[in-house]
Design an enzyme around this catalytic site. Structure first.
Site, short mmCIF file in Angstrom:
data_model
loop_
_atom_site.label_atom_id
_atom_site.label_comp_id
_atom_site.label_asym_id
_atom_site.label_seq_id
_atom_site.Cartn_x
_atom_site.Cartn_y
_atom_site.Cartn_z
N ASN A 223 0.81 -1.22 0.00
CA ASN A 223 0.00 0.00 0.00
C ASN A 223 0.84 1.27 0.00
O ASN A 223 0.40 2.33 0.45
CB ASN A 223 -0.97 0.01 1.20
CG ASN A 223 -1.86 -1.20 1.22
OD1 ASN A 223 -2.41 -1.59 0.18
ND2 ASN A 223 -1.99 -1.83 2.38
N ARG A 224 2.06 1.16 -0.51
CA ARG A 224 2.99 2.29 -0.63
C ARG A 224 3.39 2.87 0.73
O ARG A 224 3.89 3.99 0.81
CB ARG A 224 2.40 3.40 -1.52
CG ARG A 224 2.18 2.98 -2.97
CD ARG A 224 3.49 2.52 -3.62
NE ARG A 224 3.36 2.24 -5.03
CZ ARG A 224 3.23 1.01 -5.54
NH1 ARG A 224 3.17 -0.04 -4.73
NH2 ARG A 224 3.14 0.84 -6.83
#
Length: 246
Positions: A223-224
């Protein structure tokens, strides 16, 4: 008559023109890849402060060994070297790391090259190790200084004979008329210094050692929400570790 394999009509070869039925079907052109649509989900496990070595070079040694032996990356010692001259205009290029220890990271180049000229005007430099298959990168920022001639000569002697000749043949970063000119210069040197004969170290060729002032270890996460841990040099020679937001 031309031989044709048996099977479905789509697999057969048309004997009138040799074009397969599949080829005859009109196809939509392959769409140009959209960079914005290219996404990878990175790993779940990350990098915690408790996992770090005492020094950035120690941590780099851990990751470098994993990149070279476990992941078996192609040229894990390849790094992007970014410099800027007196006017502040940055340039980047890929260079091979040849040594590292607590004193810094060493690479070699022609001292008349663009990067060497930049470093003579502005010694601040950034090194980036892009280990994409491992979802990792290491960013080193520091100050570059030339290595001593004895150290340069010792490394030069370890280079393959052809690479030694190449250091003489190439006036790195200068404009040349043709590839043939470069190859002619190499051939002349090859005749002068055949295999087995010692090649002198070019006077305008040598190393730079980048003494790190900060070293960031970047681990890609889901999710970065990446892990970014940075060592920062303190005046007393110790290192402070700080976590950066992704």
């Amino acid at each position: 008559m031309r031989w044709a394999p048996t099977g479905s009509p789509a697999d057969s070869i048309r004997q009138d023109d040799g074009v397969t039925d599949a080829d005859a079907v009109s196809r939509d052109p392959v769409p140009f890849p959209d960079p914005a649509a290219m996404r990878k989900q990175y790993r779940a496990e990350g990098l915690a402060e408790s996992d770090l070595a005492a020094t950035p070079v120690g941590q780099f040694a851990r990751w470098f060994k994993q990149a070279a032996t476990e992941a078996q990356l192609f040229e894990p010692n390849a790094m992007v070297v970014s410099t800027a001259g007196a006017e502040g205009r940055p340039t980047s290029r890929t260079v091979l790391l040849k040594q590292f220890d607590e004193q810094g990271f060493v690479f070699y180049t022609n001292y008349d090259s663009r990067k060497a000229r930049d470093l003579s005007e502005n010694p601040y430099v950034s090194l980036l190790f892009p280990w994409h298959p491992m979802a990792r990168q290491v960013v080193v920022t520091g100050v570059a200084r030339r290595t001593g001639r004895d150290e340069t000569a010792a490394y030069f002697r370890t280079r393959p004979h052809g690479s030694q000749l190449g250091a003489w043949a190439s006036a790195q970063s200068s404009v040349i008329a043709t590839r043939a000119d470069l190859e002619a210069a190499y051939a002349e040197l090859e005749a002068r210094y055949p295999e087995g004969e010692q090649v002198p170290v070019p006077p305008n060729w040598g190393g730079f050692r980048v003494a790190p002032q900060a070293v960031e270890f970047w681990q890609g996460r889901e999710n970065r929400l990446h892990d970014r841990l940075r060592y920062v040099a303190e005046p007393d020679g110790s290192w402070r570790v700080e976590r950066l937001s992704p």
